[in-house]
Scaffold this motif. Structure first.
Motif, short mmCIF file in Angstrom:
data_model
loop_
_atom_site.label_atom_id
_atom_site.label_comp_id
_atom_site.label_asym_id
_atom_site.label_seq_id
_atom_site.Cartn_x
_atom_site.Cartn_y
_atom_site.Cartn_z
N GLY A 4 7.97 2.21 10.05
CA GLY A 4 7.94 1.90 8.62
C GLY A 4 7.77 0.42 8.36
O GLY A 4 7.05 0.00 7.46
N GLY A 5 8.43 -0.40 9.18
CA GLY A 5 8.31 -1.85 9.04
C GLY A 5 6.93 -2.34 9.41
O GLY A 5 6.38 -3.25 8.79
N LYS A 6 6.35 -1.71 10.41
CA LYS A 6 5.00 -2.08 10.83
C LYS A 6 3.98 -1.73 9.75
O LYS A 6 3.11 -2.53 9.42
CB LYS A 6 4.65 -1.36 12.13
CG LYS A 6 3.40 -1.82 12.79
CD LYS A 6 3.17 -1.04 14.06
CE LYS A 6 2.89 -1.96 15.20
NZ LYS A 6 2.69 -1.27 16.46
N GLU A 7 4.12 -0.55 9.14
CA GLU A 7 3.22 -0.15 8.06
C GLU A 7 3.38 -1.08 6.86
O GLU A 7 2.39 -1.49 6.25
CB GLU A 7 3.49 1.29 7.64
CG GLU A 7 2.58 1.74 6.51
CD GLU A 7 2.90 3.12 5.96
OE1 GLU A 7 2.05 3.67 5.25
OE2 GLU A 7 4.01 3.62 6.22
N ARG A 9 4.27 -4.18 6.87
CA ARG A 9 3.65 -5.45 7.20
C ARG A 9 2.13 -5.38 7.09
O ARG A 9 1.48 -6.31 6.61
CB ARG A 9 4.08 -5.87 8.61
CG ARG A 9 3.54 -7.20 9.03
CD ARG A 9 4.13 -8.29 8.18
NE ARG A 9 3.48 -9.55 8.55
CZ ARG A 9 3.74 -10.68 8.00
NH1 ARG A 9 4.63 -10.76 7.05
NH2 ARG A 9 3.13 -11.76 8.38
N VAL A 10 1.54 -4.25 7.50
CA VAL A 10 0.09 -4.07 7.39
C VAL A 10 -0.33 -4.11 5.92
O VAL A 10 -1.31 -4.77 5.56
CB VAL A 10 -0.36 -2.75 8.07
CG1 VAL A 10 -1.79 -2.41 7.72
CG2 VAL A 10 -0.21 -2.86 9.58
N PHE A 11 0.43 -3.43 5.06
CA PHE A 11 0.11 -3.44 3.63
C PHE A 11 0.33 -4.82 3.03
O PHE A 11 -0.46 -5.27 2.20
CB PHE A 11 0.92 -2.37 2.89
CG PHE A 11 0.27 -1.02 2.91
CD1 PHE A 11 -0.55 -0.61 1.88
CD2 PHE A 11 0.44 -0.17 3.99
CE1 PHE A 11 -1.18 0.63 1.90
CE2 PHE A 11 -0.18 1.06 4.02
CZ PHE A 11 -1.00 1.46 2.99
N GLU A 12 1.39 -5.52 3.42
CA GLU A 12 1.63 -6.88 2.92
C GLU A 12 0.48 -7.80 3.31
O GLU A 12 0.02 -8.60 2.50
CB GLU A 12 2.93 -7.44 3.48
CG GLU A 12 4.18 -6.86 2.85
CD GLU A 12 5.45 -7.38 3.51
OE1 GLU A 12 5.37 -8.11 4.54
OE2 GLU A 12 6.53 -7.07 3.00
#
Length: 137
Positions: A4-7, A9-12
């Motif tokens: 969830g944190g990786k996703e 970060r990708v969106f940010e």
């Protein structure tokens, strides 16, 4: 960092790219595919599915307009012209809404220089909210 944190970060990172290149992207994508999703990304809640769908729509529109990799939701691995990381500095500006990972760093302004209203002379404006980026020391 979990999945969830990786996703997140990708969106940010994708919204950071969107913020930095909003004017040029709108010109390439066209108002029809840009205005609705951009308004939702700008004003919506990043925790909702509708917000994520709007970011995806802008990504797909950018890809369809001929921008390799769109706004960066899908990362390609391999050799290429990848931008280098920023030079660490102690003063910069970040997104005032926390919707993206944008960080602006001054090139030559001293950290204690100020302009009108006690703002740094080279303060940046958020392309999403229209407000000033938040200064961090």
């Amino acid at each position: 960092m979990g999945a969830g944190g990786k996703e997140r970060r990708v969106f940010e990172d994708a919204v950071e790219y969107l913020c930095r290149n909003a004017g040029a992207l709108r010109d390439l994508v066209g108002a029809t595919r840009w205005d609705g999703p951009f308004a939702l990304v700008r004003d919506g809640d990043p925790a909702t599915g509708a917000w994520h769908d709007a970011v995806r729509a802008l990504h797909e529109a950018a890809e369809d307009a001929g921008i390799p990799g769109g706004i960066g939701l899908r990362t390609t691995m391999g050799v290429g012209d990848w931008p280098g990381g920023p030079t660490p500095r102690s003063v910069g500006w970040i997104c005032p809404t926390g919707r993206c990972a944008r960080v602006d760093l001054p090139d030559d302004a001293p950290p204690d220089a100020v302009g009108p209203d006690n703002a740094p002379p080279d303060a940046r404006v958020c392309a999403l909210s229209g407000g000033p980026l938040r200064r961090v020391d």
